[in-house]
Write an enzyme that holds these catalytic residues in place. Sequence first.
Site, PDB file in Angstrom:
ATOM      1  N   LYS A  28       1.061  -0.924   0.207  1.00  0.00           N
ATOM      2  CA  LYS A  28       0.246   0.184  -0.168  1.00  0.00           C
ATOM      3  C   LYS A  28       0.679   1.208   0.199  1.00  0.00           C
ATOM      4  O   LYS A  28       0.666   2.486  -1.073  1.00  0.00           O
ATOM      5  CB  LYS A  28      -0.975  -0.116   1.105  1.00  0.00           C
ATOM      6  CG  LYS A  28      -2.155  -0.855   1.430  1.00  0.00           C
ATOM      7  CD  LYS A  28      -2.845  -0.980   2.775  1.00  0.00           C
ATOM      8  CE  LYS A  28      -4.413  -1.770   2.352  1.00  0.00           C
ATOM      9  NZ  LYS A  28      -5.273  -0.892   1.330  1.00  0.00           N
ATOM     10  N   ASP A  67       3.686  -4.407  18.397  1.00  0.00           N
ATOM     11  CA  ASP A  67       4.787  -3.798  17.560  1.00  0.00           C
ATOM     12  C   ASP A  67       5.092  -5.448  17.243  1.00  0.00           C
ATOM     13  O   ASP A  67       6.144  -5.686  17.185  1.00  0.00           O
ATOM     14  CB  ASP A  67       5.424  -3.072  17.864  1.00  0.00           C
ATOM     15  CG  ASP A  67       6.339  -3.645  19.435  1.00  0.00           C
ATOM     16  OD1 ASP A  67       6.013  -3.959  20.104  1.00  0.00           O
ATOM     17  OD2 ASP A  67       6.711  -2.848  19.512  1.00  0.00           O
ATOM     18  N   SER A  88      14.155  12.064  26.633  1.00  0.00           N
ATOM     19  CA  SER A  88      15.407  11.113  25.266  1.00  0.00           C
ATOM     20  C   SER A  88      15.393  12.330  24.410  1.00  0.00           C
ATOM     21  O   SER A  88      16.671  12.143  24.140  1.00  0.00           O
ATOM     22  CB  SER A  88      15.277   9.638  25.355  1.00  0.00           C
ATOM     23  OG  SER A  88      14.470   9.929  23.612  1.00  0.00           O
ATOM     24  N   GLU A 128       2.655  -2.005  13.822  1.00  0.00           N
ATOM     25  CA  GLU A 128       3.013  -0.579  14.251  1.00  0.00           C
ATOM     26  C   GLU A 128       4.151   0.078  13.016  1.00  0.00           C
ATOM     27  O   GLU A 128       4.666  -0.337  11.863  1.00  0.00           O
ATOM     28  CB  GLU A 128       3.836  -0.639  15.206  1.00  0.00           C
ATOM     29  CG  GLU A 128       5.019   0.836  15.578  1.00  0.00           C
ATOM     30  CD  GLU A 128       5.151   0.802  16.554  1.00  0.00           C
ATOM     31  OE1 GLU A 128       5.255   1.051  17.974  1.00  0.00           O
ATOM     32  OE2 GLU A 128       6.451   0.183  15.650  1.00  0.00           O
ATOM     33  N   ALA A 171      17.758   7.981  16.241  1.00  0.00           N
ATOM     34  CA  ALA A 171      16.846   7.315  16.572  1.00  0.00           C
ATOM     35  C   ALA A 171      18.154   5.302  16.618  1.00  0.00           C
ATOM     36  O   ALA A 171      18.246   4.440  17.282  1.00  0.00           O
ATOM     37  CB  ALA A 171      15.349   6.893  16.200  1.00  0.00           C
TER      38      ALA A 171
END
Length: 219
Positions: free
Chosen positions: A33, A85, A127, A152, A164
């Site tokens: 998608k 997730d 953080s 997720e 990250a």
Amino acid sequence: MAKIELPDVKDIFLEYRKMQLLYQSALKEIGTKLEILNDEFKFVHKYNPIEHIESRMKSEESIVRKLMKKGQDITVENIERYIDDVAGIRVICSFTPDIYRIVDMISNQDDIEVVKTKDYMVNPKPSGYRSYHMIVKVPIFLSDTVVPTRVEIQIRTVAMDFWASLEHKIYYKYDGHAPEYIRSELRECAEMISFLDSKMLAINEEIHSLKQDGMREEF
């Protein structure tokens, strides 16, 4: 992090592996998608908001850790009920407005149910982490039934993804307990990343504006 042995839950994960087909199929559905939406956006607007897409299945050890942290028994039913997730997709964009474009495009799909969202763009984690998270359900059509399956979706810029990834490596090295001075420097870097995203967006908008002005002059 110390590895958790799973001798007492082998039978449970043998049963759980039957569920993996659903999660893997859900990843394929969402991934397809997103690729179609990106292709359409590029065709209509001459611009693709998605740089690349990554998908992953949560490891059995991570599932055990998460259920233990939530104080839940290690059962297949609890995996379905408490872990959103198990199947995850990460969507990497060039600029921050692309994040909300993709959120809207996903939300407007008739067969996707948005279960919940977390906007870490507006409200970053302590953080410094920034991203946009969605939990969605997508129908998986099997031979005799349809099973809504959760995925997720994390949506972030290239710069946010770099930060990250670095944070994850550092916290893994320190078993999740990095010294305060390291955490402070990471928060400072997160602010730099946010500033960088803003500057790159401004440059991109300036280039677009100059291009539009040039087209008007030619006309």
